[in-house]
Design a protein around this motif. Structure first.
Motif, PDB file in Angstrom:
ATOM      1  N   MET A 347     -12.470   0.448 -11.494  1.00  0.00           N
ATOM      2  CA  MET A 347     -11.224   0.741 -12.187  1.00  0.00           C
ATOM      3  C   MET A 347     -10.761   2.181 -11.941  1.00  0.00           C
ATOM      4  SD  MET A 347      -9.971  -1.885 -13.512  1.00  0.00           S
ATOM      5  CE  MET A 347     -10.109  -3.392 -14.465  1.00  0.00           C
ATOM      6  N   MET A 348     -11.707   3.114 -11.826  1.00  0.00           N
ATOM      7  CA  MET A 348     -11.362   4.494 -11.489  1.00  0.00           C
ATOM      8  C   MET A 348     -10.719   4.567 -10.111  1.00  0.00           C
ATOM      9  SD  MET A 348     -14.497   6.933 -12.815  1.00  0.00           S
ATOM     10  CE  MET A 348     -14.263   7.940 -11.354  1.00  0.00           C
ATOM     11  N   ILE A 349     -11.304   3.849  -9.158  1.00  0.00           N
ATOM     12  CA  ILE A 349     -10.753   3.831  -7.799  1.00  0.00           C
ATOM     13  C   ILE A 349      -9.356   3.226  -7.798  1.00  0.00           C
ATOM     14  CG2 ILE A 349     -11.011   2.752  -5.531  1.00  0.00           C
ATOM     15  CD1 ILE A 349     -14.079   3.099  -5.898  1.00  0.00           C
ATOM     16  N   ALA A 350      -9.182   2.119  -8.528  1.00  0.00           N
ATOM     17  CA  ALA A 350      -7.875   1.465  -8.583  1.00  0.00           C
ATOM     18  C   ALA A 350      -6.814   2.408  -9.159  1.00  0.00           C
ATOM     19  CB  ALA A 350      -7.963   0.193  -9.419  1.00  0.00           C
ATOM     20  N   GLU A 351      -7.162   3.109 -10.223  1.00  0.00           N
ATOM     21  CA  GLU A 351      -6.217   4.045 -10.828  1.00  0.00           C
ATOM     22  C   GLU A 351      -5.854   5.174  -9.864  1.00  0.00           C
ATOM     23  OE1 GLU A 351      -7.052   7.160 -14.121  1.00  0.00           O
ATOM     24  OE2 GLU A 351      -6.255   5.420 -15.182  1.00  0.00           O
ATOM     25  N   ALA A 352      -6.851   5.673  -9.131  1.00  0.00           N
ATOM     26  CA  ALA A 352      -6.596   6.752  -8.168  1.00  0.00           C
ATOM     27  C   ALA A 352      -5.708   6.266  -7.032  1.00  0.00           C
ATOM     28  CB  ALA A 352      -7.925   7.286  -7.625  1.00  0.00           C
ATOM     29  N   ILE A 353      -5.926   5.040  -6.567  1.00  0.00           N
ATOM     30  CA  ILE A 353      -5.069   4.482  -5.513  1.00  0.00           C
ATOM     31  C   ILE A 353      -3.630   4.403  -6.002  1.00  0.00           C
ATOM     32  CG2 ILE A 353      -4.550   2.382  -4.195  1.00  0.00           C
ATOM     33  CD1 ILE A 353      -7.596   1.894  -4.034  1.00  0.00           C
ATOM     34  N   GLU A 354      -3.434   3.930  -7.222  1.00  0.00           N
ATOM     35  CA  GLU A 354      -2.082   3.823  -7.767  1.00  0.00           C
ATOM     36  C   GLU A 354      -1.392   5.183  -7.849  1.00  0.00           C
ATOM     37  OE1 GLU A 354      -2.997   1.763 -11.433  1.00  0.00           O
ATOM     38  OE2 GLU A 354      -2.164  -0.113 -10.639  1.00  0.00           O
ATOM     39  N   LYS A 355      -2.165   6.230  -8.093  1.00  0.00           N
ATOM     40  CA  LYS A 355      -1.587   7.572  -8.215  1.00  0.00           C
ATOM     41  C   LYS A 355      -1.108   8.120  -6.871  1.00  0.00           C
ATOM     42  CE  LYS A 355      -4.122   9.218 -12.303  1.00  0.00           C
ATOM     43  NZ  LYS A 355      -5.170  10.158 -12.777  1.00  0.00           N
ATOM     44  N   VAL A 356      -1.830   7.828  -5.789  1.00  0.00           N
ATOM     45  CA  VAL A 356      -1.537   8.506  -4.522  1.00  0.00           C
ATOM     46  C   VAL A 356      -0.835   7.639  -3.497  1.00  0.00           C
ATOM     47  CG1 VAL A 356      -3.532  10.009  -4.879  1.00  0.00           C
ATOM     48  CG2 VAL A 356      -3.781   7.967  -3.441  1.00  0.00           C
ATOM     49  N   ALA A 357      -0.827   6.316  -3.666  1.00  0.00           N
ATOM     50  CA  ALA A 357      -0.234   5.431  -2.664  1.00  0.00           C
ATOM     51  C   ALA A 357       1.281   5.625  -2.591  1.00  0.00           C
ATOM     52  CB  ALA A 357      -0.582   3.982  -2.982  1.00  0.00           C
ATOM     53  N   VAL A 358       1.816   5.530  -1.383  1.00  0.00           N
ATOM     54  CA  VAL A 358       3.255   5.653  -1.137  1.00  0.00           C
ATOM     55  C   VAL A 358       3.711   4.393  -0.411  1.00  0.00           C
ATOM     56  CG1 VAL A 358       5.062   6.966   0.031  1.00  0.00           C
ATOM     57  CG2 VAL A 358       3.112   8.166  -0.997  1.00  0.00           C
ATOM     58  N   GLU A 359       4.790   3.793  -0.897  1.00  0.00           N
ATOM     59  CA  GLU A 359       5.309   2.586  -0.258  1.00  0.00           C
ATOM     60  C   GLU A 359       6.523   2.927   0.579  1.00  0.00           C
ATOM     61  OE1 GLU A 359       7.473  -1.274  -1.937  1.00  0.00           O
ATOM     62  OE2 GLU A 359       5.299  -1.345  -2.298  1.00  0.00           O
ATOM     63  N   GLY A 360       6.503   2.488   1.838  1.00  0.00           N
ATOM     64  CA  GLY A 360       7.626   2.720   2.720  1.00  0.00           C
ATOM     65  C   GLY A 360       8.739   1.718   2.487  1.00  0.00           C
ATOM     66  N   PRO A 361       9.917   1.956   3.090  1.00  0.00           N
ATOM     67  CA  PRO A 361      11.062   1.055   2.874  1.00  0.00           C
ATOM     68  C   PRO A 361      10.819  -0.366   3.364  1.00  0.00           C
ATOM     69  CG  PRO A 361      11.521   2.684   4.588  1.00  0.00           C
ATOM     70  CD  PRO A 361      10.259   3.106   3.932  1.00  0.00           C
ATOM     71  N   ASP A 362       9.890  -0.536   4.292  1.00  0.00           N
ATOM     72  CA  ASP A 362       9.600  -1.885   4.793  1.00  0.00           C
ATOM     73  C   ASP A 362       8.461  -2.556   4.027  1.00  0.00           C
ATOM     74  OD1 ASP A 362       7.444  -0.409   5.650  1.00  0.00           O
ATOM     75  OD2 ASP A 362       7.462  -1.175   7.718  1.00  0.00           O
ATOM     76  N   GLY A 363       7.978  -1.916   2.950  1.00  0.00           N
ATOM     77  CA  GLY A 363       6.895  -2.494   2.157  1.00  0.00           C
ATOM     78  C   GLY A 363       5.513  -2.069   2.584  1.00  0.00           C
ATOM     79  N   THR A 364       5.391  -1.288   3.653  1.00  0.00           N
ATOM     80  CA  THR A 364       4.083  -0.791   4.081  1.00  0.00           C
ATOM     81  C   THR A 364       3.564   0.218   3.059  1.00  0.00           C
ATOM     82  OG1 THR A 364       4.587  -1.100   6.427  1.00  0.00           O
ATOM     83  CG2 THR A 364       2.820   0.447   5.890  1.00  0.00           C
ATOM     84  N   LEU A 365       2.281   0.091   2.728  1.00  0.00           N
ATOM     85  CA  LEU A 365       1.650   0.980   1.757  1.00  0.00           C
ATOM     86  C   LEU A 365       0.811   2.011   2.502  1.00  0.00           C
ATOM     87  CD1 LEU A 365       1.528   1.072  -1.402  1.00  0.00           C
ATOM     88  CD2 LEU A 365      -0.693  -0.047  -1.201  1.00  0.00           C
ATOM     89  N   TYR A 366       0.958   3.252   2.123  1.00  0.00           N
ATOM     90  CA  TYR A 366       0.206   4.341   2.737  1.00  0.00           C
ATOM     91  C   TYR A 366      -0.699   4.970   1.682  1.00  0.00           C
ATOM     92  CZ  TYR A 366       3.851   3.859   6.295  1.00  0.00           C
ATOM     93  OH  TYR A 366       4.710   3.363   7.249  1.00  0.00           O
ATOM     94  N   ILE A 367      -2.004   5.051   1.983  1.00  0.00           N
ATOM     95  CA  ILE A 367      -2.954   5.652   1.054  1.00  0.00           C
ATOM     96  C   ILE A 367      -3.608   6.847   1.740  1.00  0.00           C
ATOM     97  CG2 ILE A 367      -5.012   5.301  -0.359  1.00  0.00           C
ATOM     98  CD1 ILE A 367      -4.358   2.320  -0.397  1.00  0.00           C
TER      99      ILE A 367
END
Length: 425
Positions: A347-367
Motif C-alpha cells: 500500500m505504501m508503494i501504491a500511494e507513492a506511485i500515485e503521487k509521482v506518476a504522470v499521464e500523457g495525453p495519449d494515456g501513457t503513464l510515466y513513473i
C-alpha cells in the motif's frame, strides 16, 4: 454667437473621434488588434536521473514479490506474499487505470537465492517496485543490484540492524519490518525482568538476521545485569546440534536464545531435551520460528518455549478485517507473522506511485524512478495495519511493537490461537 460656434466645434470633434474609432475596428489583417492566444506547449514526458518506467495504455503496472516461497521456511514468505495479494485485491486489482501484475520470485532465505532473484528482476525494465525480501541475508546481496538498476524495494520482514545502518544502507532499500535493535531489547528484558533469569546463552546460524539479533540480545541482557555464558553458532543445514548444546550445558545457562530458522530450530529444540544439564533450561526463539512449520518440526519439545515477534494484538483496527479476508481467500488463518507488514509495504508503494506518476495525453503513464524512491522516503503518518508508519532517511519505516509468545500446544491444527499465546508485555 460665440456659444454656438463653440458647440459646433465640439460636435465636429466628437464626430471625428467616433469615425476614427470605427475605422480602427475595421482595420484589416496586419494592423494592430487583440493579441492571439498562445498555443499550449507540447507535452514533455518527465525526466529522471535514474530512469522512467513507461506504461502504455492497456499495459500493467508490474510489481514483484521477492520472498522465500519454497523449502523449510516457505511459510514465512508465503504468508507475506498473501499479504501482497490481499493489498492488490483491496486496490481493486488496478492502479491509475492500469491492471497490477504481480511477479513472484523465490529468494530461498539465503544469499544465493537473493542474488539469483535480484539478477532476474533487475533485467526487467517494466518492473516498478519490489516487496521483499523475506530474510536479511537475501536483502544484503539483492539491494545493491536493485539499486544499480534504478529500482526500489520495501521489505516486510528483514529485521537485521545492518540493513539500515547509515554506514551500510543502500538507497533502494526500505522496510516496514521492525529493526532488531528493538526486538533484541524486548527479548532481553523479558528474559531478565519477567523470567528472572540471570545467565543466558545464544545460538545463531551465521545468517545476517540471526547473528545480529543474537548479538543485540546478548548486549542488552548484559546491560540489564545478566551474564552471557556462551555464544555459539550452528549451520542452517546442520542436523546434529548435540556438540554445541553439550558445550552450552557446561556453562549452566538458565535460558538459550536462538533466533534462527525452521530447519535448524527444530533440531536445536528437540535435541536440547537430550542433553544432561539442559533439562530445566528455558528455550526462546524469535520471529523466524513463528510458524506452524517450526512447531511441527520441533514437536512436543516446542511446548513451553518462547518466541519474540511482532505484537499482532497492537496492530491497527483494520487488522481483524484483514485476517477475515485472509481466511476467506486461503482457507486458513495467517501462517506466519509478517503478512500485515507485506500489506503495508504494498500500500505504501501504491500511494507513492500515485503521487509521482504522470499521464500523457495519449494515456501513457510515466513513473520516474528517483521520484518514486523519494516519495517512499517521504512517507509520514501512513495509517497501516501494523501502525502509524513514517520512514527515516535510512529506510526504517516501521511502528515497532514487539511481544513475546509462549508455545502452548504442538497440535498445529489450532494455529495460531490454540498454539501460541501472548505472555509479554
Amino acid at each position: 454667437m460665440r456659444a454656438r460656434r463653440a458647440l459646433s466645434i465640439s460636435l465636429v470633434l466628437a464626430f471625428i473621434l467616433a469615425l476614427g474609432a470605427a475605422c480602427q475596428q475595421a482595420e484589416g489583417p496586419g494592423q494592430a488588434g487583440p493579441s492571439p492566444t498562445p498555443a499550449a506547449p507540447a507535452f514533455q514526458p518527465p525526466q529522471d536521473e535514474i530512469g522512467v518506467v513507461e506504461i502504455k495504455p492497456g499495459e500493467p503496472i508490474v510489481l514483484a514479490g521477492a520472498l522465500v516461497i519454497a523449502g523449510p521456511d516457505a511459510a514465512l514468505g508465503t504468508d507475506s506474499m498473501r499479504g501482497i495479494e490481499i493489498a492488490i485485491d483491496d486496490l481493486g486489482g488496478e492502479l491509475l487505470g492500469h491492471k497490477i501484475e504481480l511477479i513472484k520470485e523465490d529468494t530461498g532465505c539465503n544469499p544465493e537465492g537473493g542474488q539469483a532473484a535480484a539478477t532476474k528482476l533487475a533485467a526487467n525494465p517494466k518492473l516498478v517496485a519490489i516487496v521483499g525480501t523475506s530474510c536479511s541475508s537475501e536483502a544484503r546481496v539483492m539491494a545493491p543490484v536493485i539499486n544499480d538498476a534504478g529500482m526500489v524495494m520495501v521489505s516486510p520482514s528483514n529485521t537485521a540492524p545492518d540493513l539500515t545502518d547509515p554506514t551500510k544502507h543502500v538507497e533502494a532499500y526500505l522496510r516496514t519490518a521492525h529493526n532488531d535493535k528493538v526486538q533484541g531489547k524486548v527479548a532481553a528484558e523479558f528474559a531478565f525482568n519477567f523470567l528472572k533469569v540471570k545467565k543466558a546463552a545464544t545460538i545463531h546460524d551465521g545468517s545476517l538476521y540471526a547473528e545480529q539479533l543474537a548479538n543485540v540480545f546478548a548486549e542488552e541482557f548484559k546491560k540489564l545485569g545478566g551474564e552471557v555464558v556462551a555464544q555459539e553458532a550452528v549451520g542452517p543445514d546442520d542436523t546434529d546440534m548435540r556438540p554445541v548444546l553439550t558445550r552450552i550445558a557446561t556453562q549452566q545457562p538458565e535460558i538459550i536464545y536462538y533466533p534462527i530458522f525452521t530447519k535448524a530450530g527444530g533440531f536445536v529444540t528437540r535435541q536440547s531435551k537430550e542433553i544432561r544439564g539442559l533439562e530445566n533450561v528455558k528455550l526462546m526463539g524469535a520471529d523466524g520460528l513463528f510458524s506452524p512449520d517450526f512447531v511441527e518440526a520441533a514437536g512436543d519439545a516446542a511446548v513451553g518455549m518462547y518466541l519474540s515477534s511482532p505484537d499482532v494484538t497492537a496492530f491497527g483496527s483494520g487488522y481483524q478485517d484483514f485476517v477475515a479476508k485472509y481466511e476467506k481467500k486461503y482457507g486458513e488463518k495467517p501462517i506466519s507473522i509478517f503478512h500485515a507488514h507485506a500489506y503495508d509495504a504494498t500500500m505504501m508503494i501504491a500511494e507513492a506511485i500515485e503521487k509521482v506518476a504522470v499521464e500523457g495525453p495519449d494515456g501513457t503513464l510515466y513513473i520516474p524512478r528517483k521520484a518514486l524512491r523519494q516519495a517512499l522516503y517521504e512517507t509520514a503518518n501512513f495509517q497501516g495495519l501494523t501502525g502509524n508508519l513514517t520512514c527515516d532517511e535510512n529506510g526504517d519505516c516501521a511502528d515497532p511493537k514487539i511481544a513475546v509468545y509462549e508455545i502452548v500446544s504442538a497440535d498445529t491444527s489450532g494455529w495460531p490461537d490454540q498454539v501460541v499465546k501472548k505472555v509479554y508485555p
